[in-house]
Design a protein around this motif. Sequence first.
Motif, short mmCIF file in Angstrom:
data_model
loop_
_atom_site.label_atom_id
_atom_site.label_comp_id
_atom_site.label_asym_id
_atom_site.label_seq_id
_atom_site.Cartn_x
_atom_site.Cartn_y
_atom_site.Cartn_z
N GLY A 49 0.79 -1.23 0.00
CA GLY A 49 0.00 0.00 0.00
C GLY A 49 0.82 1.27 0.00
N PRO A 50 1.81 1.42 0.88
CA PRO A 50 2.62 2.65 0.84
C PRO A 50 3.33 2.87 -0.48
CG PRO A 50 2.91 1.52 2.93
CD PRO A 50 2.12 0.60 2.06
N VAL A 51 3.74 1.79 -1.14
CA VAL A 51 4.39 1.94 -2.45
C VAL A 51 3.41 2.51 -3.47
CG1 VAL A 51 5.57 0.71 -4.30
CG2 VAL A 51 5.97 0.06 -1.92
N LEU A 52 2.16 1.96 -3.49
CA LEU A 52 1.16 2.47 -4.42
C LEU A 52 0.78 3.91 -4.09
CD1 LEU A 52 -1.21 -0.63 -4.73
CD2 LEU A 52 0.44 0.20 -6.41
N ALA A 53 0.70 4.23 -2.81
CA ALA A 53 0.38 5.61 -2.42
C ALA A 53 1.47 6.57 -2.90
CB ALA A 53 0.21 5.70 -0.91
N ALA A 130 -18.24 6.23 -8.70
CA ALA A 130 -18.41 6.02 -7.26
C ALA A 130 -17.92 4.65 -6.79
CB ALA A 130 -19.88 6.24 -6.87
N PRO A 131 -18.25 3.53 -7.46
CA PRO A 131 -17.73 2.24 -7.00
C PRO A 131 -16.20 2.19 -6.97
CG PRO A 131 -19.53 1.90 -8.54
CD PRO A 131 -19.21 3.35 -8.57
N MET A 132 -15.55 2.85 -7.94
CA MET A 132 -14.09 2.86 -7.95
C MET A 132 -13.56 3.58 -6.71
SD MET A 132 -11.49 4.73 -10.63
CE MET A 132 -11.73 6.33 -9.81
N TRP A 133 -14.14 4.73 -6.37
CA TRP A 133 -13.65 5.49 -5.22
C TRP A 133 -13.94 4.78 -3.91
CZ3 TRP A 133 -10.05 8.87 -5.21
CH2 TRP A 133 -9.81 9.67 -6.33
N ARG A 134 -15.06 4.06 -3.83
CA ARG A 134 -15.32 3.29 -2.61
C ARG A 134 -14.27 2.20 -2.43
NH1 ARG A 134 -20.84 3.54 -4.22
NH2 ARG A 134 -20.74 1.38 -4.96
N ALA A 135 -13.93 1.53 -3.54
CA ALA A 135 -12.91 0.49 -3.45
C ALA A 135 -11.55 1.08 -3.11
CB ALA A 135 -12.84 -0.28 -4.78
N VAL A 136 -11.21 2.24 -3.68
CA VAL A 136 -9.92 2.88 -3.38
C VAL A 136 -9.89 3.31 -1.91
CG1 VAL A 136 -8.50 4.91 -3.86
CG2 VAL A 136 -9.47 3.59 -5.74
N ALA A 137 -11.01 3.85 -1.41
CA ALA A 137 -11.05 4.24 0.01
C ALA A 137 -10.87 3.03 0.91
CB ALA A 137 -12.38 4.94 0.31
N ASN A 138 -11.50 1.92 0.56
CA ASN A 138 -11.33 0.71 1.36
C ASN A 138 -9.90 0.21 1.31
OD1 ASN A 138 -13.03 -1.50 2.83
ND2 ASN A 138 -11.66 -2.64 1.48
N ALA A 139 -9.25 0.34 0.14
CA ALA A 139 -7.85 -0.06 0.03
C ALA A 139 -6.95 0.82 0.89
CB ALA A 139 -7.40 -0.01 -1.44
N ALA A 140 -7.26 2.12 0.95
CA ALA A 140 -6.46 3.02 1.78
C ALA A 140 -6.62 2.67 3.26
CB ALA A 140 -6.88 4.47 1.54
N ILE A 141 -7.85 2.40 3.69
CA ILE A 141 -8.07 2.02 5.10
C ILE A 141 -7.40 0.69 5.40
CG2 ILE A 141 -9.85 1.39 6.78
CD1 ILE A 141 -11.70 3.37 5.36
N ALA A 142 -7.51 -0.26 4.46
CA ALA A 142 -6.87 -1.56 4.66
C ALA A 142 -5.35 -1.43 4.72
CB ALA A 142 -7.26 -2.51 3.53
N THR A 143 -4.78 -0.47 3.99
CA THR A 143 -3.34 -0.24 4.06
C THR A 143 -2.93 0.23 5.45
OG1 THR A 143 -3.21 0.25 1.70
CG2 THR A 143 -1.43 1.08 3.09
#
Length: 436
Positions: A49-53, A130-143
């Motif tokens: 996750g930090p690498v992708l961020a 919207a579905p893309m941003w929800r998934a990205v937000a979940n990925a950020a929280i999971a990171t």
Amino acid sequence: MTTPAPAPQAPSAPPAEAGARAPRHLPAYSSPARLAGTVAHLAALGVIGPVLATILGVLLGAGLGMLPVLGIGVVFLLGLVYLLYAIGWLETARIDGLYDAGLPPLRARRAPRPGFGGFLLMVWHQFIDAPMWRAVANAAIATILGWITLILFQQLVSSVVLAFAPLYAADGVTRFNGFSILAGWAPLVGILVFLASAAAIVGIALLHGVLARVIVIPTREAQLAERARVSDVQRAGALRASEVERTRIERDLHDGVQPRLVSVGMTLGLAQQKLTEDPDAARALIEEAHTSTKAAITELRQLARGIHASVLDDRGLDAALSALAGRSHIPVRLDVRLDGRCSRDAEAAVYFAVAESLTNAAKHSRASECRVTVRVRDDGTLWARVEDNGLGGARVLPGGGLDGIHNRVLAAGGTVRLDSPQGGPTALEVSVPCAS
């Protein structure tokens, strides 16, 4: 005479208490196997996750910073948008695989119209998806949760080492997280830290499951509302398709078969009048009526085939399209690769779309060749593409052939995409769920 005493009845079960509830089951994401999988996912995201961020930050900074320089920054911003889409797609697939949520795969937006303006609209619609941003937000929280999980893993390992401090502490004191601990107390502290770290890891895994269900997985109400919306759209498409089809059948009967049958009746009437006076002329009229009758039968057969091809039920879509291509007035290159049969509605919708597209190409496009490609994609959709080298400029008009294709495919739960710029070529793509 004495009456036998009734047999004693078994005591009945006590009535259920008012307000008693059925036993509650643990949610699916709390099973030990899924908890272990979640912990592994979080640990991996804590590293990736930090690498992708960092990459996203670099693309955003470079895009905004180089935007005034001949628009070079647009390339970086375009990469940013589609890297976000890739992250959202992977996150959706990860959640679906981890929790078996039945999520549909995230789909990239397509250009609503041809040309550069359509491309810009496609990128903008992808950016605000919207579905893309929800998934990205979940990925950020999971990171973030994964980063915390890695720290807790480190504490877990350190606590095990601390528990054995009496074996290696020379002066009777050991260090743990910057604190000095007597070797005699080290096993107890190590066990407590181990239990606390393990409990925290399990709690983070459970929290990840809860957040994923809230952010990515639609609620039951949302799913039912979406199903109701799709059903309404499909019902409207089916009604519109039936209306267009009825109008087409009436037009074909009125303009083709009906005048021919009227002509047959008049010809037979004339033949009847001349039967005694001029047998040769009557015979010629009867032969003319016979020829017209055979032509009317052919037209009726073609009309019935336009409603539904019997070969489609008997031999499948491949054979039906082969017969359709053989009757086409334009040479057709057919490329059909199907491993099995799809549902009757799906095959009928695709057959109708191809048949109507070939008819439109023969009538309006002045094309010299058509190409028809049919596949079953990995997501279980029956996909067909009809392309001709004609003049282009095809548009969907109410009651027209393309309108009938759109309504027929919509009623089967599919989608239609038309690309027909002025000057050609014209390409029509149809996607229908194979099990519709």
